[in-house]
Motif scaffolding. Structure first.
Motif, PDB file in Angstrom:
ATOM      1  N   GLU A   1       0.835  -1.205   0.000  1.00  0.00           N
ATOM      2  CA  GLU A   1       0.000   0.000   0.000  1.00  0.00           C
ATOM      3  C   GLU A   1       0.867   1.251   0.000  1.00  0.00           C
ATOM      4  O   GLU A   1       0.573   2.225  -0.697  1.00  0.00           O
ATOM      5  N   LEU A   2       1.962   1.232   0.752  1.00  0.00           N
ATOM      6  CA  LEU A   2       2.875   2.375   0.766  1.00  0.00           C
ATOM      7  C   LEU A   2       3.525   2.581  -0.597  1.00  0.00           C
ATOM      8  O   LEU A   2       3.682   3.711  -1.050  1.00  0.00           O
ATOM      9  N   VAL A   3       3.883   1.494  -1.256  1.00  0.00           N
ATOM     10  CA  VAL A   3       4.480   1.599  -2.584  1.00  0.00           C
ATOM     11  C   VAL A   3       3.447   2.154  -3.573  1.00  0.00           C
ATOM     12  O   VAL A   3       3.767   3.007  -4.403  1.00  0.00           O
ATOM     13  N   LEU A   4       2.198   1.697  -3.468  1.00  0.00           N
ATOM     14  CA  LEU A   4       1.146   2.215  -4.341  1.00  0.00           C
ATOM     15  C   LEU A   4       0.897   3.697  -4.068  1.00  0.00           C
ATOM     16  O   LEU A   4       0.644   4.469  -4.993  1.00  0.00           O
ATOM     17  N   GLN A   5       0.995   4.116  -2.823  1.00  0.00           N
ATOM     18  CA  GLN A   5       0.837   5.539  -2.506  1.00  0.00           C
ATOM     19  C   GLN A   5       1.954   6.354  -3.159  1.00  0.00           C
ATOM     20  O   GLN A   5       1.733   7.479  -3.615  1.00  0.00           O
ATOM     21  N   ALA A   6       3.159   5.787  -3.215  1.00  0.00           N
ATOM     22  CA  ALA A   6       4.269   6.471  -3.887  1.00  0.00           C
ATOM     23  C   ALA A   6       3.979   6.572  -5.387  1.00  0.00           C
ATOM     24  O   ALA A   6       4.176   7.632  -5.993  1.00  0.00           O
ATOM     25  N   PHE A   7       3.497   5.484  -5.978  1.00  0.00           N
ATOM     26  CA  PHE A   7       3.110   5.492  -7.389  1.00  0.00           C
ATOM     27  C   PHE A   7       2.037   6.550  -7.628  1.00  0.00           C
ATOM     28  O   PHE A   7       2.129   7.349  -8.559  1.00  0.00           O
ATOM     29  N   THR A   8       1.034   6.574  -6.758  1.00  0.00           N
ATOM     30  CA  THR A   8      -0.065   7.534  -6.875  1.00  0.00           C
ATOM     31  C   THR A   8       0.443   8.961  -6.732  1.00  0.00           C
ATOM     32  O   THR A   8       0.031   9.856  -7.461  1.00  0.00           O
ATOM     33  N   ARG A   9       1.359   9.179  -5.796  1.00  0.00           N
ATOM     34  CA  ARG A   9       1.931  10.516  -5.577  1.00  0.00           C
ATOM     35  C   ARG A   9       2.627  11.008  -6.840  1.00  0.00           C
ATOM     36  O   ARG A   9       2.562  12.185  -7.186  1.00  0.00           O
ATOM     37  N   ALA A  10       3.292  10.118  -7.554  1.00  0.00           N
ATOM     38  CA  ALA A  10       3.954  10.504  -8.794  1.00  0.00           C
ATOM     39  C   ALA A  10       2.947  10.805  -9.902  1.00  0.00           C
ATOM     40  O   ALA A  10       3.237  11.579 -10.809  1.00  0.00           O
ATOM     41  N   GLN A  11       1.773  10.202  -9.818  1.00  0.00           N
ATOM     42  CA  GLN A  11       0.736  10.406 -10.829  1.00  0.00           C
ATOM     43  C   GLN A  11      -0.053  11.694 -10.582  1.00  0.00           C
ATOM     44  O   GLN A  11      -0.314  12.440 -11.513  1.00  0.00           O
ATOM     45  N   VAL A  12      -0.477  11.904  -9.364  1.00  0.00           N
ATOM     46  CA  VAL A  12      -1.305  13.064  -9.005  1.00  0.00           C
ATOM     47  C   VAL A  12      -0.862  13.559  -7.633  1.00  0.00           C
ATOM     48  O   VAL A  12      -0.419  12.781  -6.807  1.00  0.00           O
TER      49      VAL A  12
END
Length: 95
Positions: free
Chosen positions: A20-31
């Motif tokens: 979930e933390l890695v996905l949040q990092a991915f999401t942060r890079a997206q938006v």
């Protein structure tokens, strides 16, 4: 985010705390979402089992991928996952 679960599938990440933390990092890079930024910065401190390297990888992959916020999920719902990942320039984040 209503497509959050779909993003888990696209990136190959589970619903575990670490992923979930890695996905949040991915999401942060997206938006930009303040909650994502906070989790990316503070998360690894609270959950040391989440490698900093994986978080950085999530950020990098998020920047390289097509902007998913504008992606019409329904248009690709019937397509194979590998084709959708290729179309959106997403590399799975699992090792």
């Amino acid at each position: 985010m209503r497509n959050h679960d779909v993003w888990h599938v696209l990136t190959g990440l589970s619903a575990s705390t670490e992923d979930e933390l890695v996905l949040q990092a991915f999401t942060r890079a997206q938006v930009f979402r303040p909650s994502c930024a906070i989790l990316v910065l503070v998360g690894p401190i609270g959950w040391l089992s989440c490698a900093i390297g994986q978080t950085i990888k999530g950020l990098k992959h998020g920047k390289l991928a097509t902007q998913l916020i504008n992606w019409d999920v329904a248009s690709d719902w019937e397509n194979p996952l590998s084709e959708v990942r290729e179309k959106l320039e997403i590399l799975p984040l699992i090792d």
